[in-house]
Design a protein around this motif. Structure first.
Motif, PDB file in Angstrom:
ATOM      1  N   GLY A  10       0.820  -1.209   0.000  1.00  0.00           N
ATOM      2  CA  GLY A  10       0.000   0.000   0.000  1.00  0.00           C
ATOM      3  C   GLY A  10       0.843   1.243   0.000  1.00  0.00           C
ATOM      4  O   GLY A  10       2.052   1.202  -0.275  1.00  0.00           O
ATOM      5  N   LEU A  11       0.202   2.345   0.310  1.00  0.00           N
ATOM      6  CA  LEU A  11       0.844   3.654   0.337  1.00  0.00           C
ATOM      7  C   LEU A  11       1.102   4.065   1.777  1.00  0.00           C
ATOM      8  O   LEU A  11       0.204   3.966   2.631  1.00  0.00           O
ATOM      9  N   GLY A  16       7.106   5.615   8.024  1.00  0.00           N
ATOM     10  CA  GLY A  16       6.038   4.742   8.454  1.00  0.00           C
ATOM     11  C   GLY A  16       6.397   3.272   8.353  1.00  0.00           C
ATOM     12  O   GLY A  16       7.535   2.907   8.021  1.00  0.00           O
ATOM     13  N   SER A  17       5.406   2.433   8.637  1.00  0.00           N
ATOM     14  CA  SER A  17       5.614   0.983   8.666  1.00  0.00           C
ATOM     15  C   SER A  17       4.528   0.264   7.887  1.00  0.00           C
ATOM     16  O   SER A  17       3.397   0.760   7.759  1.00  0.00           O
ATOM     17  N   LEU A  18       4.894  -0.894   7.387  1.00  0.00           N
ATOM     18  CA  LEU A  18       3.955  -1.807   6.755  1.00  0.00           C
ATOM     19  C   LEU A  18       4.388  -3.220   7.090  1.00  0.00           C
ATOM     20  O   LEU A  18       5.574  -3.473   7.348  1.00  0.00           O
ATOM     21  N   ARG A  19       3.425  -4.135   7.029  1.00  0.00           N
ATOM     22  CA  ARG A  19       3.763  -5.542   7.176  1.00  0.00           C
ATOM     23  C   ARG A  19       3.190  -6.304   5.986  1.00  0.00           C
ATOM     24  O   ARG A  19       1.973  -6.275   5.747  1.00  0.00           O
ATOM     25  N   ASP A  89      12.399   2.732  -0.910  1.00  0.00           N
ATOM     26  CA  ASP A  89      11.843   1.396  -0.699  1.00  0.00           C
ATOM     27  C   ASP A  89      10.628   1.147  -1.600  1.00  0.00           C
ATOM     28  O   ASP A  89      10.089   0.033  -1.605  1.00  0.00           O
ATOM     29  N   THR A  90      10.223   2.152  -2.325  1.00  0.00           N
ATOM     30  CA  THR A  90       9.085   2.004  -3.244  1.00  0.00           C
ATOM     31  C   THR A  90       9.426   0.990  -4.326  1.00  0.00           C
ATOM     32  O   THR A  90      10.358   1.186  -5.108  1.00  0.00           O
ATOM     33  N   CYS A  91       8.685  -0.097  -4.346  1.00  0.00           N
ATOM     34  CA  CYS A  91       8.938  -1.218  -5.251  1.00  0.00           C
ATOM     35  C   CYS A  91       7.720  -2.123  -5.268  1.00  0.00           C
ATOM     36  O   CYS A  91       6.841  -2.023  -4.397  1.00  0.00           O
ATOM     37  N   THR A 112       4.395   1.728  -1.888  1.00  0.00           N
ATOM     38  CA  THR A 112       4.736   3.087  -2.297  1.00  0.00           C
ATOM     39  C   THR A 112       4.971   3.919  -1.059  1.00  0.00           C
ATOM     40  O   THR A 112       4.099   4.008  -0.189  1.00  0.00           O
ATOM     41  N   VAL A 113       6.156   4.516  -0.982  1.00  0.00           N
ATOM     42  CA  VAL A 113       6.516   5.356   0.159  1.00  0.00           C
ATOM     43  C   VAL A 113       6.624   6.789  -0.323  1.00  0.00           C
ATOM     44  O   VAL A 113       7.460   7.116  -1.176  1.00  0.00           O
TER      45      VAL A 113
END
Length: 115
Positions: A10-11, A16-19, A89-91, A112-113
């Protein structure tokens, strides 16, 4: 045959963080390693992190200290916790599973960062 389904992309804003999660099905007993690769537009796919059947892990220098790979054997799922995200890190992140010399791939999930 192994099937992989990714989720969790996601965006997110920088910092921020994502898992991400990757659920495996099929011949999961044959899997000896699972992990994550990523690919930015116009660039080669690169290894982010992987975890082996013996629990050993490795992680790319570019994400070391920020990303952590883990697994839940009961759910046949591998996770990638991504902290302190950066625009670079957007990939598209791809889950893979190694089984008997064959690599299986998920369809990918976009991260997407924004800066």
């Amino acid at each position: 045959q192994v099937q992989l389904v990714e989720s969790g992309g996601g965006l997110v804003q920088a910092g921020g963080s994502l898992r991400l999660a990757c659920a495996a099905s099929g011949s999961i007993f044959t899997i000896n390693a699972m992990g994550w690769y990523r690919q930015a537009p116009g660039k080669q796919r690169e290894l982010v992190s992987q975890i082996f059947s013996n629990g050993r892990t490795n992680v790319a220098d570019s994400v070391k200290g920020r990303f952590t790979i883990s697994r839940d054997n009961a759910k046949n799922t591998v996770y990638l916790k991504m902290n302190s995200l950066k625009p670079e890190d957007t990939c598209v992140y791809y889950c893979y599973a190694g089984s008997g010399g064959v690599d299986y791939w998920g369809k990918g999930t976009l991260v997407t960062v924004s800066s």
